[in-house]
Design a protein around this motif. Sequence first.
Motif, short mmCIF file in Angstrom:
data_model
loop_
_atom_site.label_atom_id
_atom_site.label_comp_id
_atom_site.label_asym_id
_atom_site.label_seq_id
_atom_site.Cartn_x
_atom_site.Cartn_y
_atom_site.Cartn_z
N ARG A 3 0.84 -1.14 -0.01
CA ARG A 3 0.19 -0.07 -0.12
C ARG A 3 0.70 1.41 0.03
O ARG A 3 0.69 2.16 -0.96
CB ARG A 3 -0.90 0.02 1.06
N ASP A 4 1.51 1.47 0.87
CA ASP A 4 2.32 2.51 1.01
C ASP A 4 3.39 3.08 0.03
O ASP A 4 3.38 4.15 -0.40
CB ASP A 4 3.23 2.82 2.46
N GLY A 64 -5.02 5.54 -2.06
CA GLY A 64 -5.39 4.47 -1.01
C GLY A 64 -6.63 4.10 -1.19
O GLY A 64 -7.14 2.77 -0.70
#
Length: 190
Positions: free
Chosen positions: A23-24, A50
């Motif tokens: 994700r990040d 996100g």
Amino acid sequence: MDLAARILERGRVRLEPFEERHRDALAAVANADTELFHHIPFPIATMGYGAWFDVLRKDQAAGRSIPHAVFADDQIIGQSCYLNIRPRDAGVEIGSTWYARAAQGSFVNPSAKLLLIGNAFDQGAERIELKTDALNAHSRAAMLKMGAQFEGIHRKHMRRADGALRDTAWFSVIREDWSTVRAGLEARLG
């Protein structure tokens, strides 16, 4: 067709099925240049990457898609997904593909397409679909360059991020096309 999630690798390119740990890094690349998503129907510029990651993970959990984080030289540089998985019909779409600008026009997309298309055919697919906004001349040219067959325009097919209806250009690679498409992609990679 029994399309299962797995890590795919070829040379300097690796595709990993989405996990929360991606994700990040994906968000950092995506949020740094939201213009990358001009033709993507999800409103990345307003909602952030996100939110899209969450949608893709939900579809992944439901078995409707297999999103992949795309790595080049061990760095996350984008994503590409199996979408609209249809085991009964032995068909799958490859889409929601985007790469950081530095990776565009490089070895990344031909490598990723070799991996994704080859893996799908190895697991029993008979038809691979690719589609893009009809206004996305860059993606349409890339699909033709790789040897996908243009199948036409679906008018007012889906909504753009701004809510307007878009026309969608459809392409396909069927099993009988694969040897020619594979040879062309491999030739581009030298």
